[in-house]
Design a protein around this motif. Sequence first.
Motif, PDB file in Angstrom:
ATOM      1  N   GLU A   1     -73.808  40.649 -20.140  1.00 24.22           N
ATOM      2  CA  GLU A   1     -72.897  40.098 -21.027  1.00 24.22           C
ATOM      3  C   GLU A   1     -71.950  39.119 -20.340  1.00 24.22           C
ATOM      4  O   GLU A   1     -71.351  39.230 -19.079  1.00 24.22           O
ATOM      5  CB  GLU A   1     -72.064  41.191 -21.715  1.00 24.22           C
ATOM      6  CG  GLU A   1     -72.754  42.128 -22.636  1.00 24.22           C
ATOM      7  CD  GLU A   1     -71.779  42.845 -23.374  1.00 24.22           C
ATOM      8  OE1 GLU A   1     -70.880  42.515 -23.804  1.00 24.22           O
ATOM      9  OE2 GLU A   1     -72.212  44.104 -23.780  1.00 24.22           O
ATOM     10  N   VAL A   2     -71.651  37.999 -21.243  1.00 28.36           N
ATOM     11  CA  VAL A   2     -70.300  37.064 -20.810  1.00 28.36           C
ATOM     12  C   VAL A   2     -69.291  37.713 -20.756  1.00 28.36           C
ATOM     13  O   VAL A   2     -68.796  38.471 -21.679  1.00 28.36           O
ATOM     14  CB  VAL A   2     -70.567  35.757 -21.606  1.00 28.36           C
ATOM     15  CG1 VAL A   2     -69.447  34.761 -21.237  1.00 28.36           C
ATOM     16  CG2 VAL A   2     -71.810  35.049 -21.471  1.00 28.36           C
ATOM     17  N   LEU A   3     -68.471  37.380 -19.615  1.00 27.26           N
ATOM     18  CA  LEU A   3     -66.813  37.951 -19.433  1.00 27.26           C
ATOM     19  C   LEU A   3     -65.911  36.806 -19.377  1.00 27.26           C
ATOM     20  O   LEU A   3     -65.414  36.780 -20.589  1.00 27.26           O
ATOM     21  CB  LEU A   3     -66.700  38.629 -18.044  1.00 27.26           C
ATOM     22  CG  LEU A   3     -67.937  40.026 -18.140  1.00 27.26           C
ATOM     23  CD1 LEU A   3     -67.668  40.829 -16.546  1.00 27.26           C
ATOM     24  CD2 LEU A   3     -67.753  40.916 -19.126  1.00 27.26           C
ATOM     25  N   GLU A   4     -65.788  36.384 -18.267  1.00 28.26           N
ATOM     26  CA  GLU A   4     -64.611  35.452 -18.186  1.00 28.26           C
ATOM     27  C   GLU A   4     -64.904  34.561 -16.824  1.00 28.26           C
ATOM     28  O   GLU A   4     -65.859  34.681 -16.150  1.00 28.26           O
ATOM     29  CB  GLU A   4     -63.306  36.152 -18.013  1.00 28.26           C
ATOM     30  CG  GLU A   4     -63.189  36.837 -16.949  1.00 28.26           C
ATOM     31  CD  GLU A   4     -61.803  38.008 -16.938  1.00 28.26           C
ATOM     32  OE1 GLU A   4     -61.080  37.442 -17.545  1.00 28.26           O
ATOM     33  OE2 GLU A   4     -62.062  38.904 -16.193  1.00 28.26           O
ATOM     34  N   GLY A   5     -64.291  33.658 -16.551  1.00 23.60           N
ATOM     35  CA  GLY A   5     -64.152  32.892 -15.224  1.00 23.60           C
ATOM     36  C   GLY A   5     -63.128  33.561 -14.303  1.00 23.60           C
ATOM     37  O   GLY A   5     -62.273  34.380 -14.943  1.00 23.60           O
ATOM     38  N   PRO A   6     -63.075  33.180 -13.008  1.00 19.90           N
ATOM     39  CA  PRO A   6     -62.216  33.912 -12.323  1.00 19.90           C
ATOM     40  C   PRO A   6     -60.663  33.401 -12.567  1.00 19.90           C
ATOM     41  O   PRO A   6     -60.118  34.256 -12.404  1.00 19.90           O
ATOM     42  CB  PRO A   6     -62.453  33.261 -10.920  1.00 19.90           C
ATOM     43  CG  PRO A   6     -63.876  32.635 -10.956  1.00 19.90           C
ATOM     44  CD  PRO A   6     -63.973  32.499 -12.496  1.00 19.90           C
ATOM     45  N   ARG A   7     -60.321  32.657 -13.313  1.00 23.36           N
ATOM     46  CA  ARG A   7     -58.991  31.854 -13.679  1.00 23.36           C
ATOM     47  C   ARG A   7     -59.084  31.619 -15.186  1.00 23.36           C
ATOM     48  O   ARG A   7     -58.257  30.594 -15.242  1.00 23.36           O
ATOM     49  CB  ARG A   7     -58.343  31.278 -12.861  1.00 23.36           C
ATOM     50  CG  ARG A   7     -59.112  30.259 -12.352  1.00 23.36           C
ATOM     51  CD  ARG A   7     -58.804  29.090 -11.175  1.00 23.36           C
ATOM     52  NE  ARG A   7     -59.471  27.958 -10.885  1.00 23.36           N
ATOM     53  CZ  ARG A   7     -59.382  27.394  -9.728  1.00 23.36           C
ATOM     54  NH1 ARG A   7     -58.589  27.659  -8.820  1.00 23.36           N
ATOM     55  NH2 ARG A   7     -60.451  26.296  -9.800  1.00 23.36           N
ATOM     56  N   SER A   8     -60.208  31.888 -16.013  1.00 20.94           N
ATOM     57  CA  SER A   8     -60.011  31.342 -17.249  1.00 20.94           C
ATOM     58  C   SER A   8     -60.621  32.195 -18.398  1.00 20.94           C
ATOM     59  O   SER A   8     -61.588  33.215 -17.891  1.00 20.94           O
ATOM     60  CB  SER A   8     -61.009  29.952 -17.239  1.00 20.94           C
ATOM     61  OG  SER A   8     -62.066  30.222 -16.671  1.00 20.94           O
ATOM     62  N   THR A   9     -60.584  31.850 -19.484  1.00 14.65           N
ATOM     63  CA  THR A   9     -61.208  32.294 -20.584  1.00 14.65           C
ATOM     64  C   THR A   9     -62.209  31.551 -21.133  1.00 14.65           C
ATOM     65  O   THR A   9     -62.231  30.255 -21.133  1.00 14.65           O
ATOM     66  CB  THR A   9     -60.245  32.515 -21.810  1.00 14.65           C
ATOM     67  OG1 THR A   9     -59.070  33.452 -21.272  1.00 14.65           O
ATOM     68  CG2 THR A   9     -60.807  33.387 -22.801  1.00 14.65           C
ATOM     69  N   ILE A  10     -63.409  32.126 -21.517  1.00 14.46           N
ATOM     70  CA  ILE A  10     -64.603  31.484 -22.066  1.00 14.46           C
ATOM     71  C   ILE A  10     -64.601  31.284 -23.717  1.00 14.46           C
ATOM     72  O   ILE A  10     -64.552  32.145 -24.437  1.00 14.46           O
ATOM     73  CB  ILE A  10     -65.982  31.971 -21.878  1.00 14.46           C
ATOM     74  CG1 ILE A  10     -65.782  31.983 -20.053  1.00 14.46           C
ATOM     75  CG2 ILE A  10     -67.045  31.422 -22.276  1.00 14.46           C
ATOM     76  CD1 ILE A  10     -67.081  33.062 -19.553  1.00 14.46           C
ATOM     77  N   LEU A  11     -64.855  30.199 -24.188  1.00 13.48           N
ATOM     78  CA  LEU A  11     -64.772  29.869 -25.822  1.00 13.48           C
ATOM     79  C   LEU A  11     -66.070  28.946 -25.980  1.00 13.48           C
ATOM     80  O   LEU A  11     -66.397  27.912 -25.102  1.00 13.48           O
ATOM     81  CB  LEU A  11     -63.516  29.021 -25.914  1.00 13.48           C
ATOM     82  CG  LEU A  11     -63.241  28.659 -27.322  1.00 13.48           C
ATOM     83  CD1 LEU A  11     -63.005  29.887 -27.989  1.00 13.48           C
ATOM     84  CD2 LEU A  11     -62.285  27.684 -27.457  1.00 13.48           C
TER      85      LEU A  11
END
Length: 306
Positions: free
Chosen positions: A204-214
């Motif tokens: 599953e897609v989570l996030e980046g080390p310092r970011s949100t995925i959209l």
Amino acid sequence: MGTAAGEGADRTTDRGADARVVVLVAGGPDGPRPRVHPAGEPLLLADDLAAVRGDGCFETLLVVGGRPAKPERHLARLARSASALGLTGPTAGEWGAGIALAAREWGPGSEGMLRLVLSRGPERGGPETAYITVAPVGPHAVRARAEGIAVTVLGRGFPADFAASAPWMLLGAKTLSYAANMAALRHAAADGYDDVVYLSSEGEVLEGPRSTILIARSGGLVSPPAEVGILEGTTLGALAEVAEREGVPVRRERLLLTDLLTADAVWLLSSVTLAARVRRIDDVTLDGADPGVDVAGMVDRAVGRA
């Protein structure tokens, strides 16, 4: 990324790369609070637990035109992180006074990266340490806004429900223990990538080390839900308010890598870089067509850059 991104890039160049503002909010040397601390002088004791254990939390926000962008969102998330760590920290009013002082000291001439830091304090005992820094927005953020980024996909090694089953891992808190995230970014950079997309052990897609995925899909915007063990994005929240006013639906849904590869567009959102459009995921170049949703413009409006 549009005219607004270009204008923002210009505003980041007025101060030198070494410019800094430091404001002490709690702990540290004696004196009134909040107060400006000389940026070139030591602030923390050598055994402060922020330095020796990463035992604390932080927030980072943008200063635009001398004004902090959405500080209330960051203070609310900082309070949640502090609670998860068992820290008390300054009150919202005390933090707010420090933010206002730091923003005034920075001034309106260029964008700044304002960071709030809360540490458990000295290992030998003593009050918690709380301080604020402001520094120039880095050139990598300016480039990412204007040109987009290439990302690589890395496994985080946790299942998507790990945050609920292991709350002591603090997956939903923005802690100072960032060594693994920085290692992931260095690993990506060594392979020629700008950033990272984390996947859970199930894919599953989570996030980046310092970011949100959209992602953009069928005229709407979709981002993974906080329930998969990710940090709740302040920039996503601010964007969602603007999107609602402008009639663009924003949904929270579980995503797989195939959802990113087949999306109309993909962005990494963060408080300083803002909206960085993903141009390539590993060896797959994404369609660069107009997705029909002006995410960069909505983020600019959400943080007061428009």
